[in-house]
Scaffold this motif. Structure first.
Motif, PDB file in Angstrom:
ATOM      1  N   ARG A  24       0.633  -1.421   0.424  1.00  0.00           N
ATOM      2  CA  ARG A  24       0.061   0.104   0.010  1.00  0.00           C
ATOM      3  C   ARG A  24       0.977   1.161   0.269  1.00  0.00           C
ATOM      4  N   LEU A  25       2.081   1.119   1.024  1.00  0.00           N
ATOM      5  CA  LEU A  25       2.776   2.156   0.943  1.00  0.00           C
ATOM      6  C   LEU A  25       3.706   2.917  -0.384  1.00  0.00           C
ATOM      7  N   PHE A  26       4.100   1.639  -0.448  1.00  0.00           N
ATOM      8  CA  PHE A  26       4.626   1.754  -1.985  1.00  0.00           C
ATOM      9  C   PHE A  26       4.050   2.206  -3.017  1.00  0.00           C
ATOM     10  N   LYS A  27       2.915   1.928  -3.932  1.00  0.00           N
ATOM     11  CA  LYS A  27       1.315   2.290  -4.877  1.00  0.00           C
ATOM     12  C   LYS A  27       1.096   3.829  -4.354  1.00  0.00           C
ATOM     13  N   GLN A  28       1.496   4.063  -2.786  1.00  0.00           N
ATOM     14  CA  GLN A  28       0.593   5.610  -2.767  1.00  0.00           C
ATOM     15  C   GLN A  28       1.925   6.123  -3.283  1.00  0.00           C
ATOM     16  N   TYR A  29       3.488   5.722  -2.436  1.00  0.00           N
ATOM     17  CA  TYR A  29       4.947   6.755  -2.915  1.00  0.00           C
ATOM     18  C   TYR A  29       5.491   6.286  -3.853  1.00  0.00           C
ATOM     19  N   GLY A  30       5.466   5.465  -3.762  1.00  0.00           N
ATOM     20  CA  GLY A  30       6.906   4.494  -4.457  1.00  0.00           C
ATOM     21  C   GLY A  30       6.280   5.569  -5.910  1.00  0.00           C
ATOM     22  N   ARG A  31       5.753   5.281  -6.569  1.00  0.00           N
ATOM     23  CA  ARG A  31       4.852   5.590  -8.177  1.00  0.00           C
ATOM     24  C   ARG A  31       6.158   6.812  -8.111  1.00  0.00           C
ATOM     25  N   GLY A  32       5.560   7.512  -8.001  1.00  0.00           N
ATOM     26  CA  GLY A  32       6.505   9.446  -7.780  1.00  0.00           C
ATOM     27  C   GLY A  32       8.489   9.526  -7.824  1.00  0.00           C
ATOM     28  N   GLU A  33       8.582   8.282  -7.031  1.00  0.00           N
ATOM     29  CA  GLU A  33      10.184   8.059  -7.516  1.00  0.00           C
ATOM     30  C   GLU A  33      10.304   6.936  -8.368  1.00  0.00           C
ATOM     31  N   GLN A  34       9.106   6.511  -9.136  1.00  0.00           N
ATOM     32  CA  GLN A  34       9.960   5.355  -9.798  1.00  0.00           C
ATOM     33  C   GLN A  34      10.562   5.046 -10.622  1.00  0.00           C
ATOM     34  N   ARG A  35      11.217   6.537 -11.696  1.00  0.00           N
ATOM     35  CA  ARG A  35      12.181   5.996 -12.633  1.00  0.00           C
ATOM     36  C   ARG A  35      13.431   5.996 -11.771  1.00  0.00           C
ATOM     37  N   TRP A  36      13.947   6.296 -10.451  1.00  0.00           N
ATOM     38  CA  TRP A  36      14.661   6.039  -9.422  1.00  0.00           C
ATOM     39  C   TRP A  36      14.930   4.803  -9.153  1.00  0.00           C
ATOM     40  N   LEU A  37      12.832   4.079  -9.259  1.00  0.00           N
ATOM     41  CA  LEU A  37      13.706   2.429  -8.744  1.00  0.00           C
ATOM     42  C   LEU A  37      13.845   1.394  -9.891  1.00  0.00           C
ATOM     43  N   VAL A  38      13.214   2.282 -10.903  1.00  0.00           N
ATOM     44  CA  VAL A  38      13.913   1.533 -12.525  1.00  0.00           C
ATOM     45  C   VAL A  38      15.113   1.596 -12.716  1.00  0.00           C
ATOM     46  N   ILE A  39      15.728   2.278 -12.534  1.00  0.00           N
ATOM     47  CA  ILE A  39      17.551   2.831 -13.205  1.00  0.00           C
ATOM     48  C   ILE A  39      18.229   1.988 -11.782  1.00  0.00           C
ATOM     49  N   GLY A  40      17.547   1.750 -10.934  1.00  0.00           N
ATOM     50  CA  GLY A  40      18.490   0.854  -9.447  1.00  0.00           C
ATOM     51  C   GLY A  40      18.368  -0.262  -9.552  1.00  0.00           C
ATOM     52  N   LEU A  41      16.653  -1.292 -10.191  1.00  0.00           N
ATOM     53  CA  LEU A  41      16.424  -2.293 -10.562  1.00  0.00           C
ATOM     54  C   LEU A  41      17.268  -2.587 -11.972  1.00  0.00           C
ATOM     55  N   VAL A  42      17.557  -1.695 -13.016  1.00  0.00           N
ATOM     56  CA  VAL A  42      17.963  -2.648 -14.292  1.00  0.00           C
ATOM     57  C   VAL A  42      19.644  -2.507 -14.418  1.00  0.00           C
ATOM     58  N   THR A  43      20.134  -1.296 -12.876  1.00  0.00           N
ATOM     59  CA  THR A  43      21.738  -1.577 -13.035  1.00  0.00           C
ATOM     60  C   THR A  43      21.488  -2.837 -12.086  1.00  0.00           C
ATOM     61  N   SER A  44      21.204  -2.715 -10.812  1.00  0.00           N
ATOM     62  CA  SER A  44      21.490  -3.632  -9.790  1.00  0.00           C
ATOM     63  C   SER A  44      21.239  -5.071 -11.033  1.00  0.00           C
ATOM     64  N   VAL A  45      20.609  -5.611 -12.138  1.00  0.00           N
ATOM     65  CA  VAL A  45      20.536  -6.037 -12.703  1.00  0.00           C
ATOM     66  C   VAL A  45      21.807  -6.952 -13.276  1.00  0.00           C
ATOM     67  N   PHE A  46      22.748  -6.347 -13.798  1.00  0.00           N
ATOM     68  CA  PHE A  46      24.250  -5.951 -14.932  1.00  0.00           C
ATOM     69  C   PHE A  46      25.211  -6.283 -13.667  1.00  0.00           C
ATOM     70  N   THR A  47      24.519  -5.000 -12.575  1.00  0.00           N
ATOM     71  CA  THR A  47      25.559  -5.040 -11.851  1.00  0.00           C
ATOM     72  C   THR A  47      26.160  -6.533 -11.312  1.00  0.00           C
ATOM     73  N   TYR A  48      25.260  -7.253 -10.870  1.00  0.00           N
ATOM     74  CA  TYR A  48      25.236  -8.191 -10.191  1.00  0.00           C
ATOM     75  C   TYR A  48      25.256  -9.046 -11.367  1.00  0.00           C
ATOM     76  N   ALA A  49      25.020  -8.921 -12.312  1.00  0.00           N
ATOM     77  CA  ALA A  49      24.624 -10.433 -13.460  1.00  0.00           C
ATOM     78  C   ALA A  49      26.666 -10.182 -14.410  1.00  0.00           C
ATOM     79  N   ALA A  50      27.782  -8.796 -13.766  1.00  0.00           N
ATOM     80  CA  ALA A  50      28.921  -8.894 -14.832  1.00  0.00           C
ATOM     81  C   ALA A  50      29.596  -9.702 -13.537  1.00  0.00           C
ATOM     82  N   LEU A  51      29.171 -10.143 -11.684  1.00  0.00           N
ATOM     83  CA  LEU A  51      29.699 -10.948 -10.810  1.00  0.00           C
ATOM     84  C   LEU A  51      30.538 -12.376 -11.613  1.00  0.00           C
TER      85      LEU A  51
END
Length: 635
Positions: A24-51
Motif C-alpha cells: 500500500r505504501l509503495f503504491k501510494q508513495y513509490g510511484r512518484g519516485e519510480q524512475r529512480w527505482l527502475v534505474i536502480g533495479l536495471v543497473t542491479s541486474v547488470f551489476t550482479y550479472a557482471a559478477l
C-alpha cells in the motif's frame, strides 16, 4: 508493564486492521519516485550479472589455455570472434574480466545512488504526510495517545521503511539475479553436479517460510514497546523540573528501567530467532558448497562417483566452486532481507494505522468563509462528553453579543475549559450547536474560525526559538515594528529589552528560560499581533504573582476592549466588570447575571466571591468542600 491496565487505543485498532502495508505504501508513495527505482533495479541486474563473468571466463581459460582439455569458447560470444592463439586467448580473458570488474563497480555506484534516491524520497514523503495527517487529527486522538508513540512512528518507523526500500529491495534483486544466473550457468556447465548444488534451495525456501511466520508477532511487539520507551523518556524529560523538585529521580529511573527491560526482552526475542535463522541458512548453503566440492573433486581425479556419469574438467570444477561460492552469500543474505521485510512490515502497519485514523474535525463540503466578523457567539443547548467518558456539558445555552464579555466560573471539573475548546472546534458537540455570527462552527472554514479567535491559556506554550519568532507565530509576515508594538501593548517590551539579545534571545524548549509571567505576556503579544475579533481567556492570570497579574490584566483590558470576550476566571476580581457571568456546576449553567446581580442572589457565585474576598468566616460545609477541591480553576 507489570500490573498496569492494557487497553487498545484508536491507533492500535486501525494498525491491527492494516492489510498489505508495504504494498500500500509503495503504491501510494513509490510511484512518484519510480524512475529512480527502475534505474536502480536495471543497473542491479547488470551489476550482479557482471559478477558471474569472472568465474565463467576463468573456467574456460583454464580448460582451453592451461590444460587444453577443451576448445576456447565463451557463452554468448560468436566463435569467429575468438582468437586461435593461446596467448591472445589469455589476454582476451584478462580484458573481459577487467571490463567486468570495472563495469560492475560503475554500475554498483549508479545502483546505490538510484536506490537511495528512491528510498529516501519515499521516506521523506511518508514522514511529511504522516506529520500532516497528525496535525489534522482532533484532540481526542491526542487525549488517548502519548507523544512518544507518535514520535516513534514519525521517526523510527519511517526509518525502518527507508532501510527496507534501500537495502532489502536492492539485495532481493541481487539474490534473484545471482540465483537465476548461477542456476543457469551451473545447469549449462554440468546438469548432474548442478542438482547437488541446487538441492539446498527447497530447504532454504522452507526454512525461510517458517521464519517469516514465527518472527512477525515478535516484530510487532518490538515496535510497540519502543514506542512505550519513547513516551516514557519524553515524559520524563518534559517533566524534569517536577522530577527534581519532588526528588523522584529514582522512581523515574525505575520506570524507564522497567520499560527498557521490556524493549530488551522484545529485541532479544527477535535476535534469538534471527541468530538461529541466519546460521541455519549459512549451514545449509555451506553444506551444499561442501557437497559440491567433495563430489566434484572426486569426479575430477577418480572419475564419476556413485550414480554420476560423464566427465568433469578442471575448468568446469573451478567454475562450479566459484559459482557456488557466489550462490552461498546471497542465499544466506535471505535472512537479512526477511529481517528487514518483517521489521518494515510492522512499521508499515503502524504508519498505515495512523493514516487510517479518521479526521473528525474537517471542513464541510462547502464551508462558510468568515470575513470581517462581528463576533457574536451562541451556544444552543450544547451537550458534550469526551470519548469514553460521561457527559461534561449538559444543555449549556447562552449568547454573547458582539463586543460583550462573558465570564465562566465554577469549581474544578465544572466544564469551563471544555466550553472554550468547543468554540475553537477542537472537539465537536454531541448535541446542540455552537455558532459564530449565526453560523454553526461545523459549517465554517476551520482555518477562518481559528484565525478569528485569539486564545490565551493558563499553560502558555513557547517554541524553541527567539522571542520575536514566538510573538510572530501565526503572523509570520509581520514586521519588526509590528512585533514591538504588540509587545508594548502586552506589557512585555521592557523585559524583552533587558534580555541578553532582546527580541533575538532564544527562549529554550517550551520557553523554560523565561518566567511564567514573561511567557504569558509573550503569548498575549502573539494574540495582539494577530488582532482577532474574538478573545478566549482560559485563566490567563492564574499562575502569576500579583504584580505580574496587574500588568497582564492591564494589557488584557486593552486587548478585550470592543472585542467579544469569553473569559474563564480563576480570580473572580478579574471578571467583576464582565457583561455576563455564567456559573457552571457539573456541566450545567446554574447561575447567570452580572457581578452585582449574582451577589444579590446570594448563591454559589456569592459564596465563591466570599471565599476569595475573605468576607465569610462561617461557610456551609458544602462550600468549604467545593473551595478545597480547587480554587475555581476549570477543566
Amino acid at each position: 508493564m507489570g500490573d498496569e491496565e492494557v487497553f487498545e487505543t484508536e491507533l492500535d485498532a486501525y494498525r491491527d486492521r492494516a492489510e498489505k502495508p508495504l504494498w500500500r505504501l509503495f503504491k501510494q508513495y513509490g510511484r512518484g519516485e519510480q524512475r529512480w527505482l527502475v534505474i536502480g533495479l536495471v543497473t542491479s541486474v547488470f551489476t550482479y550479472a557482471a559478477l558471474l563473468v569472472t568465474p565463467i571466463v576463468l573456467g574456460t581459460t583454464i580448460d582451453a589455455v592451461f590444460t587444453q582439455e577443451s576448445a576456447y569458447a565463451l557463452p554468448l560470444v560468436p566463435e569467429p570472434w575468438l582468437p586461435d592463439d593461446r596467448t591472445d586467448q589469455f589476454w582476451l580473458s584478462t580484458g573481459i574480466i577487467s571490463a567486468a570488474l570495472l563495469g560492475g563497480a560503475v554500475l554498483q555506484w549508479i545502483r546505490g545512488v538510484s536506490i537511495n534516491f528512491f528510498a529516501h524520497g519515499v521516506m521523506y514523503a511518508i514522514r511529511v504526510d504522516t506529520y500532516e495527517k497528525m496535525q489534522r487529527l482532533d484532540m481526542t486522538f491526542f487525549d488517548n495517545k502519548e507523544t512518544g508513540e507518535v514520535m516513534s512512528i514519525l521517526n523510527n518507523d519511517t526509518g525502518n521503511l527507508e532501510v527496507f526500500f534501500d537495502n532489502a529491495l536492492g539485495d532481493a534483486v541481487r539474490v534473484g539475479v545471482i540465483v537465476l544466473g548461477v542456476t543457469a550457468a551451473l545447469l549449462y556447465t554440468n546438469t548432474q553436479l548442478a542438482l547437488v548444488t541446487l538441492g539446498a534451495v527447497p530447504l532454504l525456501v522452507g526454512f525461510t517460510w517458517w521464519f517469516v511466520r514465527v518472527i512477525e508477532p515478535r516484530y510487532t511487539r518490538q515496535r510497540s514497546v519502543i514506542g512505550d520507551l519513547n513516551t516514557r523518556i519524553e515524559n520524563g524529560l518534559s517533566g524534569i523540573e517536577l522530577v527534581k523538585t519532588a526528588s523522584t529521580e529514582e522512581y523515574e529511573n525505575e520506570r524507564v528501567r522497567s520499560v527498557s527491560r521490556d524493549v530488551f526482552d522484545a529485541e532479544m526475542d527477535v535476535l534469538k530467532l534471527s541468530y538461529f535463522y541466519r546460521p541455519g541458512m549459512e549451514l545449509v548453503t555451506g553444506t551444499a558448497l561442501l557437497a559440491t566440492f567433495i563430489i566434484g573433486g572426486l569426479w575430477v581425479f577418480s572419475g564419476p562417483p556413485l550414480f554420476f556419469s560423464g566427465t568433469l574438467s578442471v575448468g568446469d570444477f573451478v567454475v562450479f566452486m566459484l559459482l557456488t561460492q557466489r550462490l552461498t552469500g546471497p542465499m544466506a543474505q535471505l535472512s537479512s532481507i526477511v529481517d528487514w521485510y518483517e521489521n518494515a512490515r510492522a512499521s508499515g502497519k503502524r504508519i498505515c494505522g495512523l493514516m487510517d485514523v479518521p479526521v473528525r474535525i474537517e471542513n464541510a463540503p462547502n464551508p462558510v468563509s468568515l470575513e470581517d466578523i462581528d463576533g457574536q457567539i451562541e451556544y444552543d443547548d450544547v451537550t458534550f462528553g469526551y470519548e469514553g467518558e460521561e457527559t461534561v456539558l449538559d444543555g449549556v445555552d447562552f449568547a454573547v453579543e458582539a463586543g460583550e464579555t462573558v465570564a465562566l466560573v465554577g469549581s474544578t471539573g465544572a466544564g469551563k475549559s471544555t466550553v472554550a475548546k468547543l468554540l475553537l472546534r477542537l472537539y465537536d458537540v454531541n448535541e446542540g450547536a455552537v455558532r459564530v455570527d449565526g453560523h454553526d462552527v461545523r459549517d465554517v472554514d476551520v482555518s477562518d474560525l481559528r484565525e478569528s479567535i485569539g486564545y490565551v491559556s493558563q499553560d502558555t506554550f513557547l517554541f524553541d526559538g527567539t522571542v520575536g519568532e514566538n510573538i510572530r507565530y501565526g503572523r509570520f509576515d509581520a514586521g519588526d515594528e509590528a512585533v514591538r508594538e504588540a509587545a508594548k501593548a502586552a506589557e512585555a517590551h521592557e523585559f524583552i529589552q533587558d534580555l541578553s539579545k532582546g527580541y533575538e534571545t532564544r527562549v529554550g524548549e517550551r520557553g523554560v528560560k523565561l518566567s511564567g509571567g514573561q511567557r504569558q505576556r509573550i503569548a498575549l503579544a502573539r494574540v495582539i499581533l494577530r488582532d482577532p475579533a474574538i478573545i478566549l481567556l482560559d485563566e490567563a492570570t492564574a499562575s502569576v504573582d500579583t504584580e505580574t497579574e496587574y500588568l497582564i490584566q492591564r494589557s488584557l483590558d486593552r486587548l478585550t476592549a470592543d472585542r467579544t470576550t469569553v473569559a474563564i476566571a480563576h480570580r473572580l476580581s478579574t471578571i467583576r466588570d464582565a457583561d455576563t457571568v455564567l456559573v457552571l456546576e457539573d456541566g450545567r449553567i446554574v447561575e447567570r447575571g452580572n457581578h452585582a446581580e449574582l451577589l444579590a442572589v446570594n448563591g454559589l457565585y456569592a459564596n465563591l466571591w466570599g471565599v476569595q474576598a475573605g468576607e465569610i468566616d462561617d461557610l456551609p460545609e458544602e462550600f468549604v468542600e467545593r473551595a478545597s477541591r480547587g480554587d475555581v480553576s476549570g477543566q
